[in-house]
Design a protein around this motif. Sequence first.
Motif, mmCIF file in Angstrom:
data_model
loop_
_atom_site.group_PDB
_atom_site.id
_atom_site.type_symbol
_atom_site.label_atom_id
_atom_site.label_comp_id
_atom_site.label_asym_id
_atom_site.label_seq_id
_atom_site.Cartn_x
_atom_site.Cartn_y
_atom_site.Cartn_z
ATOM 1 N N ALA A 88 0.842 -1.197 0.000
ATOM 2 C CA ALA A 88 0.000 0.000 0.000
ATOM 3 C C ALA A 88 0.873 1.241 0.000
ATOM 4 O O ALA A 88 1.828 1.350 0.767
ATOM 5 C CB ALA A 88 -0.917 -0.008 1.216
ATOM 6 N N GLY A 89 0.530 2.192 -0.864
ATOM 7 C CA GLY A 89 1.289 3.427 -0.959
ATOM 8 C C GLY A 89 0.806 4.474 0.025
ATOM 9 O O GLY A 89 0.486 4.182 1.171
ATOM 10 N N GLY A 90 0.715 5.724 -0.439
ATOM 11 C CA GLY A 90 0.303 6.829 0.426
ATOM 12 C C GLY A 90 1.495 7.689 0.806
ATOM 13 O O GLY A 90 2.564 7.638 0.186
ATOM 14 N N ARG A 91 1.316 8.475 1.847
ATOM 15 C CA ARG A 91 2.403 9.343 2.305
ATOM 16 C C ARG A 91 3.466 8.514 3.009
ATOM 17 O O ARG A 91 3.166 7.694 3.871
ATOM 18 C CB ARG A 91 1.856 10.411 3.251
ATOM 19 C CG ARG A 91 0.915 11.402 2.578
ATOM 20 C CD ARG A 91 0.473 12.479 3.539
ATOM 21 N NE ARG A 91 1.600 13.282 3.998
ATOM 22 C CZ ARG A 91 1.484 14.259 4.902
ATOM 23 N NH1 ARG A 91 0.302 14.520 5.472
ATOM 24 N NH2 ARG A 91 2.542 14.962 5.259
ATOM 25 N N SER A 92 4.699 8.741 2.620
ATOM 26 C CA SER A 92 5.809 7.993 3.210
ATOM 27 C C SER A 92 7.039 8.891 3.211
ATOM 28 O O SER A 92 6.925 10.114 3.122
ATOM 29 C CB SER A 92 6.049 6.695 2.429
ATOM 30 O OG SER A 92 6.966 5.852 3.111
ATOM 31 N N HIS A 141 10.161 1.856 1.452
ATOM 32 C CA HIS A 141 8.804 1.726 1.993
ATOM 33 C C HIS A 141 8.463 0.247 2.207
ATOM 34 O O HIS A 141 7.906 -0.124 3.249
ATOM 35 C CB HIS A 141 7.829 2.379 1.009
ATOM 36 C CG HIS A 141 6.423 2.483 1.491
ATOM 37 N ND1 HIS A 141 6.027 3.382 2.464
ATOM 38 C CD2 HIS A 141 5.293 1.804 1.119
ATOM 39 C CE1 HIS A 141 4.720 3.253 2.671
ATOM 40 N NE2 HIS A 141 4.260 2.302 1.877
ATOM 41 N N GLU A 188 9.911 13.611 2.554
ATOM 42 C CA GLU A 188 8.560 13.085 2.361
ATOM 43 C C GLU A 188 8.334 12.739 0.900
ATOM 44 O O GLU A 188 8.805 13.428 -0.010
ATOM 45 C CB GLU A 188 7.508 14.104 2.811
ATOM 46 C CG GLU A 188 7.419 14.271 4.310
ATOM 47 C CD GLU A 188 6.215 15.101 4.723
ATOM 48 O OE1 GLU A 188 5.425 15.482 3.819
ATOM 49 O OE2 GLU A 188 6.070 15.367 5.921
ATOM 50 N N THR A 229 5.119 10.706 -1.738
ATOM 51 C CA THR A 229 3.796 10.100 -1.853
ATOM 52 C C THR A 229 3.879 8.997 -2.892
ATOM 53 O O THR A 229 4.309 9.232 -4.030
ATOM 54 C CB THR A 229 2.735 11.131 -2.272
ATOM 55 O OG1 THR A 229 2.688 12.171 -1.296
ATOM 56 C CG2 THR A 229 1.357 10.471 -2.363
ATOM 57 N N ALA A 255 2.169 5.623 -4.992
ATOM 58 C CA ALA A 255 1.016 4.827 -5.401
ATOM 59 C C ALA A 255 1.210 3.399 -4.904
ATOM 60 O O ALA A 255 2.327 2.981 -4.570
ATOM 61 C CB ALA A 255 0.900 4.843 -6.923
ATOM 62 N N ASP A 256 0.118 2.642 -4.818
ATOM 63 C CA ASP A 256 0.244 1.226 -4.505
ATOM 64 C C ASP A 256 1.135 0.569 -5.564
ATOM 65 O O ASP A 256 1.100 0.928 -6.750
ATOM 66 C CB ASP A 256 -1.112 0.545 -4.505
ATOM 67 C CG ASP A 256 -2.025 1.036 -3.389
ATOM 68 O OD1 ASP A 256 -1.580 1.837 -2.549
ATOM 69 O OD2 ASP A 256 -3.199 0.614 -3.374
ATOM 70 N N GLY A 299 6.010 -0.050 5.376
ATOM 71 C CA GLY A 299 5.145 1.133 5.417
ATOM 72 C C GLY A 299 5.892 2.349 5.927
ATOM 73 O O GLY A 299 7.118 2.359 6.042
#
Length: 289
Positions: A16-20, A152, A39, A41, A43-44, A157
């Motif tokens: 799962a992606g998102g902010r990382s 990630h 930082e 962002t 995608a999955d 995560g």
Amino acid sequence: MPQVSGGKPVDVIRVAGGRSFVGTDRPEISQDGEGPEREVTLADFGLEAQTVTVARFAAFVAATGYVTEAERFGWSAVFFGDEAHLKSAAAIGSNLPWWHRIDEANWRQPEGVGSTIHDRLDHPVTQVSWADANAFASWVGGRLPSEAEWEHAARGGARKRRFPWGEQEPDDQTILANIWQGQFPNNNSLVDGFERTAPARSFQPSELGFYNMAGNVWEWTRDTFRVRSLSKQARLRNGQALAHSEKVLKGGSFLCHISYCYRYRIAARMALSPDSAASNAGFRVAFDL
């Protein structure tokens, strides 16, 4: 050479992606550009649970007729740590006297003439360049991961941890990955049972199911190597090529030790020319979802 598709992904884990983030605010080797933390962002994406093995790469070569860059060049880089080899082979550079230019070293015979892959078909393929890794990834419908995706996935995560398993430091008695045990480079105690590479599915996988994202072999990413924390003048002083032609590798290898190459941490990184290959460098494949 035209690419021929037809390979199949193996054990792809959905991440799962998102902010990382990528990098760390606690760099150990600042000149490598481990920090500052940045930082991102994401995608999955999908990432294979293990590095590409010798057996899979052999199937790719058999299906496509692909010839690696090391085979075309006629030599590659091989680590030797004992005195006999140090005297009989030509060192690549004075700063790294344990690395040697070995004629006919390639993925089929990773240490040169007389070495074999027959007893390590389930080990990571080595002696593959960035272009070789990309060619295989295209064959299976994938690509190389970005540095941010690789970190990630290794962390499981957007959480802060030094190693894929957490914060516990491996050492010569606590065996959590295939890294050097003993005094580098002349005494390898082999506590983990491996003189060089280990099978791609060795040791306890991470919580997401990834194997050997610390140690074993360095892994090519798709990213160009940059050191953002250094000024242009500092990059020149540190020998960083302003052309930025080198690529990022992650994860460290069986040659890493805290006393010499403390680069089996998630934030650690290495730069290598994309046409280079070595006996401790491989790759795993990522996929767009």
